[in-house]
Enzyme design. Structure first.
Site, mmCIF file in Angstrom:
data_model
loop_
_atom_site.group_PDB
_atom_site.id
_atom_site.type_symbol
_atom_site.label_atom_id
_atom_site.label_comp_id
_atom_site.label_asym_id
_atom_site.label_seq_id
_atom_site.Cartn_x
_atom_site.Cartn_y
_atom_site.Cartn_z
ATOM 1 N N LYS A 9 -4.042 -0.544 -2.401
ATOM 2 C CA LYS A 9 -4.587 -0.932 -1.467
ATOM 3 C C LYS A 9 -6.105 -1.966 -2.072
ATOM 4 O O LYS A 9 -6.030 -2.909 -1.687
ATOM 5 C CB LYS A 9 -5.102 -0.141 -0.971
ATOM 6 C CG LYS A 9 -4.544 0.699 0.126
ATOM 7 C CD LYS A 9 -4.145 -0.256 1.140
ATOM 8 C CE LYS A 9 -2.955 1.121 2.295
ATOM 9 N NZ LYS A 9 -2.430 -0.512 3.387
ATOM 10 N N GLU A 13 -10.235 -2.684 8.731
ATOM 11 C CA GLU A 13 -9.774 -1.151 9.154
ATOM 12 C C GLU A 13 -8.936 -0.638 8.182
ATOM 13 O O GLU A 13 -8.689 -1.098 7.350
ATOM 14 C CB GLU A 13 -8.801 -1.742 10.218
ATOM 15 C CG GLU A 13 -7.210 -1.761 10.334
ATOM 16 C CD GLU A 13 -6.860 -2.749 8.630
ATOM 17 O OE1 GLU A 13 -7.926 -3.907 8.756
ATOM 18 O OE2 GLU A 13 -5.792 -2.969 7.848
ATOM 19 N N SER A 66 2.519 4.857 -4.002
ATOM 20 C CA SER A 66 1.923 4.107 -3.847
ATOM 21 C C SER A 66 0.081 4.423 -3.814
ATOM 22 O O SER A 66 -0.882 4.207 -4.169
ATOM 23 C CB SER A 66 1.889 3.758 -2.012
ATOM 24 O OG SER A 66 2.677 4.570 -1.723
HETATM 25 C C1 LIG Z 1 -1.236 6.006 -0.418
HETATM 26 C C2 LIG Z 1 -0.645 5.006 0.413
HETATM 27 N N1 LIG Z 1 0.201 4.793 1.054
HETATM 28 C C3 LIG Z 1 1.336 3.510 1.347
HETATM 29 C C4 LIG Z 1 0.174 3.392 2.622
HETATM 30 C C5 LIG Z 1 0.960 2.655 3.429
HETATM 31 O O1 LIG Z 1 0.784 1.114 4.284
HETATM 32 P P1 LIG Z 1 1.314 0.317 3.631
HETATM 33 O O2 LIG Z 1 2.261 0.316 3.503
HETATM 34 O O3 LIG Z 1 0.832 -1.003 4.002
HETATM 35 O O4 LIG Z 1 1.694 0.296 2.130
HETATM 36 C C6 LIG Z 1 -1.065 3.861 2.383
HETATM 37 C C7 LIG Z 1 -2.604 3.345 4.076
HETATM 38 O O5 LIG Z 1 -3.052 3.636 3.875
HETATM 39 C C8 LIG Z 1 -1.753 4.259 2.134
HETATM 40 O O6 LIG Z 1 -2.885 4.668 1.540
#
Ligand SMILES: Cc1ncc(COP(=O)(O)O)c(C=O)c1O
Lengths: 394, 260
Positions: free
Chosen positions: A84, A106, A373
């Site tokens: 993020k 948000e 992620s």
């Molecule tokens: C670690 C992590 N992965 C994935 C996501 C999902 O978001 P996005 O699909 O935009 O990557 C989030 C959202 O809060 C997250 O914190």
């Protein structure tokens, strides 16, 4: 600038917000081309976010599964613990260039809120985060982190008290103070230009993967896997490879208690085309267009829509999307912890599970890259609860 | 073909009167009450009726209308029910009827089918808060085929070149949002309304109706600008929230207080 991806995207917002969106688009077009902006952002990526993130060869997992080689793109090692921050740095820099001093956003899991609060502190911006009541409860630690960083957190109890309601409330707040406030959207969703802009600030993930895998393997990966909430970490790692048709791109959606139940957030698997949160895309909705309550144990994937570029990639067959349940995600959460000593975010664990399943079916000379992620510290308490383990919070 | 909205504003103009446009969410707390509230409002002499179709996520709405939407969904009010309600009103009354709804309700219903049903029921115009001018084309020809106007909104944030673009695309009247923020009563409207009015009047001859945050006669009488109409929503919805199925007579009283 193209406002749509095929039929998806667009700008479906109240008129009060239109001039602000046009201003952001103009500023984004101007600054993102300027060498000075680019070098400032590069410096922030390196010094604040800790980029480039490692491309880690998961040797134990690969050995154990006995199929394709698995690499993990370590976005979990970024400052604040997820991908993020990439987007937040880009947009915060843009907001600063635009002369804004107030930021609203948000958050679902709280990861975007924490990243925004962190960079707002660094940039000396006022920061106001909207978070669903349900999420405030299941991610209490992140709420405290945001407040520690000086942000104001508003708990949203309208609707289902989750991410979609936090977005509604952030939009409402933005219409109240649009003259001096920047809305820092956390994923590749919402009205144009957010899906384009957030993607451009996240595409660094895929660009690094290309460089890193060419260096270690001398070729591109066969498959790239990422979890999909709104879709920012997925687009971030996919984007640079869209042109390489031989690389298969796989998004993993949250199936919650199963897509045959009413408790899931599998937008592509079970949704239909609609218009919501400023964009035309795929949504979970009823026959009249009412947005359905969604469920996933993962607050970051608990969203009834998906970014318009994903809806487009799906519609042209360039990316595919598969559901993974809560239970499967927990299997992967524990598996990666034991196998590699890495505790993944429960969101990312969805992608890990799909990789476990796919790798076994692929030859040893194939390569999978999974976007890890985020890190899982925030989820430990909830996973323990799910498993019926009592943790004394003190 | 004449649209009732045009006829109404023409007539009011001849009488040198301003339009009173009032809002109610269909199905709040049930359809029968909505019908009775509407009958009362018409009996008290409103000029144009605006009926809201409930939506799960009304993001241009303040808490008052948002909650009305939830109450109406609780009573299982659907888009089809609203068409039935409009038909029932249309049997007895000729005043212009507008539907206020979020664009997804139209899109998911099927644009063609939706406009056909509007035509059949006797709807004259649509107010779609999340459909700016950039996206209106997709609906426009279907609506025009059924003689249904899409009422565009402008806001104090809308700059002159954009106002011009919107005015060119507009029909019936222009919905002028009084101030920043979502729907709902306001203690005070801080927008420079005479400037807002003059900017608009400088570029269009269409009727200009002001809405958002209007709640009583003294306030409305004190507003600057030669507006052609006023839209009152949350103040009415608040009465319905308070009195529920007993609200028709209270709403009637309130409308009378606006007309006095
Ligand atoms: C670690 C992590 N992965 C994935 C996501 C999902 O978001 P996005 O699909 O935009 O990557 C989030 C959202 O809060 C997250 O914190």
């Amino acid at each position: 600038m193209d406002r749509k991806f095929g039929e998806f995207g667009g700008q479906y917002v109240p008129e009060t917000l239109m001039e602000a969106l046009l201003d952001i688009e103009k500023a984004f077009l101007k600054y993102s081309k300027e060498p000075e902006f680019k070098s400032e952002l590069k410096e922030l990526y390196e010094n604040v976010a800790n980029r480039p993130s490692k491309l880690y060869y998961a040797s134990e997992m690969t050995k154990d599964l006995g199929g394709a080689k698995i690499y993990l793109k370590r976005e979990d090692l970024n400052h604040t613990g997820s991908h993020k921050i990439n987007n937040v740095l880009g947009q915060m820099l843009l907001a600063k260039k635009m002369g804004k001093k107030k930021i609203i956003c948000e958050t679902g899991a709280g990861q975007h809120g924490v990243a925004t609060a962190t960079i707002a502190a660094l940039f000396k911006m006022e920061c106001h985060v909207f978070m669903g009541k349900e999420d405030v409860e299941r991610q209490a630690l992140n709420v405290f982190r945001m407040e520690l960083l000086g942000a104001k957190v508003t708990s949203v109890d309208s609707g289902t008290g989750t991410l979609k309601d936090a977005v509604n409330e952030a939009f409402r707040q933005w219409t109240r103070e649009v003259d001096d406030t920047y809305y820092l959207m956390g994923s590749v969703v919402g009205p144009h230009p957010y899906p384009v802009m957030v993607r451009d600030f996240q595409k660094i993930i895929g660009e690094e993967v290309r460089e890193q895998i060419l260096l270690t393997e001398g070729r591109l990966p066969d498959t790239i896997i990422a979890c999909v909430g709104g879709g920012s970490n997925a687009i971030g790692i996919f984007h640079d490879f869209i042109k390489d048709e031989q690389v298969s791109l796989i998004g993993v959606e949250a199936a919650g208690q199963g897509i045959e139940t009413d408790f899931h957030a599998a937008t592509i698997s079970k949704g239909s085309t609609g218009i919501f949160h400023g964009m035309k895309s795929k949504f979970l909705q009823d026959e009249y267009g009412k947005i359905m309550p969604v469920y996933s144990m993962s607050a970051g994937l608990d969203y009834p829509g998906i970014g318009p570029e994903h809806a487009y990639l799906y519609s042209i067959g360039r990316a595919s999307y598969f559901p993974v349940t809560d239970e499967e995600a927990i299997v992967a959460f524990e598996y990666l912890s034991r196998m590699e000593g890495i505790i993944p975010a429960i969101e990312s664990a969805h992608a890990i599970y799909y990789a476990m399943h796919l790798a076994k079916k692929m030859d040893k000379d194939k390569i999978i890259v999974v976007n890890l992620s985020g890190r899982g510290d925030k989820d430990v308490y909830q996973v323990a609860k799910f498993k019926g383990v009592e943790i004394n919070e003190q | 073909m004449n649209n009732r909205i045009d006829l109404k504003f023409k007539k009011l103009n001849e009488l040198n009167k301003k339009a009173l446009i009032t809002f109610v969410t269909a199905g709040d707390p049930n359809l029968e009450t909505s019908y009775k509230v509407i009958e009362k409002m018409i009996a008290e002499g409103i000029d144009i009726l605006e009926i809201g179709i409930p939506f799960s996520d009304p993001l241009a709405e303040g808490p008052t209308i948002e909650k009305a939407s939830y109450r109406a969904l609780e009573s299982n009010t659907t888009t089809d029910d609203v068409f039935t309600l409009v038909k029932k009103i249309r049997k007895d009354y000729e005043l212009p009827i507008l539907l206020m709804l979020y664009v997804n309700l139209i899109y998911k219903y099927g644009i063609d089918k939706f406009m056909a049903k509007c035509g059949e029921a006797g709807v004259d115009g649509l107010i779609i808060p999340d459909l700016p001018i950039e996206e209106v084309q997709e609906l426009k020809s279907n609506a025009a085929n059924k003689n249904i106007y899409i009422i565009n909104l402008v806001a104090p944030t809308t700059k002159d070149d954009r106002l011009l673009m919107i005015a060119k695309e507009s029909e019936g009247f222009i919905y002028c949002v009084s101030s920043l923020g979502v729907t709902g009563e306001r203690k005070e409207i801080t927008t420079d309304l005479s400037d807002f009015y003059n900017r608009l009047r400088g570029i269009t001859n269409l009727p200009l109706a002001l809405g958002f945050g209007l709640s009583n006669k003294t306030q409305i009488d004190g507003l600057k600008g030669e507006w052609n109409g006023f839209i009152v929503g949350s103040a009415i919805v608040n009465i319905i929230a308070q009195y529920g199925i007993d609200s028709p007579s209270y709403v009637g009283e309130f409308i009378r207080s606006l007309k006095d």
